[in-house]
Write an enzyme that holds these catalytic residues in place. Structure first.
Site, PDB file in Angstrom:
ATOM      1  N   TYR A  49       0.781  -1.231   0.000  1.00  0.00           N
ATOM      2  CA  TYR A  49       0.000   0.000   0.000  1.00  0.00           C
ATOM      3  C   TYR A  49       0.819   1.290   0.000  1.00  0.00           C
ATOM      4  CZ  TYR A  49      -3.916  -3.051   0.762  1.00  0.00           C
ATOM      5  OH  TYR A  49      -4.850  -4.031   0.599  1.00  0.00           O
ATOM      6  N   LEU A  50       2.078   1.224   0.371  1.00  0.00           N
ATOM      7  CA  LEU A  50       2.879   2.446   0.450  1.00  0.00           C
ATOM      8  C   LEU A  50       3.662   2.672  -0.832  1.00  0.00           C
ATOM      9  CD1 LEU A  50       4.313   2.140   4.058  1.00  0.00           C
ATOM     10  CD2 LEU A  50       2.425   3.559   3.271  1.00  0.00           C
TER      11      LEU A  50
END
Length: 169
Positions: free
Chosen positions: A127-128
């Site tokens: 997600y990052l």
């Protein structure tokens, strides 16, 4: 899609949390700040895990090591007070080294305790935006190895090569 929003929210949260990194802090303090920022993202994304079975045992070992270092510091301080002028610089250096070791161990203990039930890797890998982490490493002189392991560095080589210290998501 939902993943796009999670990625955006996670990346923005990480970037905002990393602003709290101590500029004058030690390498360990900066890595702790990164881990805390990543922890906030994992909490936001609800990436939890059960505490490892060996967690209490590992924490006990860390406490023992810290206790031993504290004893060594006490002994070193006594030696320093008794020492003659010629031996004082050497003993002072030993004392400073012990205090630094204690500081590093206490930070490691804090980090381990705070990470007890958080699954870091899920948010970090899925997600990052890796360019945020790479830029942070470059900005705060933190080796990329402290943030990404070898496999992750291969996966995110494009970000490592692309992102400069001034990258903003």
């Amino acid at each position: 899609t939902a993943k796009v929003f999670r990625t955006y929210n996670a990346s923005i949260t990480l970037q905002e949390q990393l602003k709290a990194t101590p500029v004058e802090g030690t390498l360990e303090e900066r890595v702790l700040a990164y881990n805390r920022a990543n922890r906030e993202v994992a909490v936001l994304c609800n990436h939890q895990r059960s505490a490892p079975k060996t967690h209490e045992q590992q924490m006990g070992k860390m406490e023992e090591v810290i206790g031993e270092i504290v004893k060594e510091i006490t002994e070193a301080e006594k030696e320093l007070k008794k020492a003659d002028k010629a031996d004082k610089p050497k003993l002072q250096k030993k004392l400073d080294t012990l205090k630094l070791r204690l500081h590093k161990k206490e930070i490691a203990k804090t980090d381990k305790m705070e990470n007890k039930t958080i699954a870091f890797s899920t948010s970090k890998l899925n997600y990052l935006d890796p360019r945020i982490s790479v830029a942070w490493c470059k900005r705060f002189d933190v080796p990329i190895e402290k943030v990404y392991n070898q496999t992750q560095r291969k996966k995110f080589r494009w970000a490592i090569e692309m992102a400069g210290p001034d990258f903003v998501f």
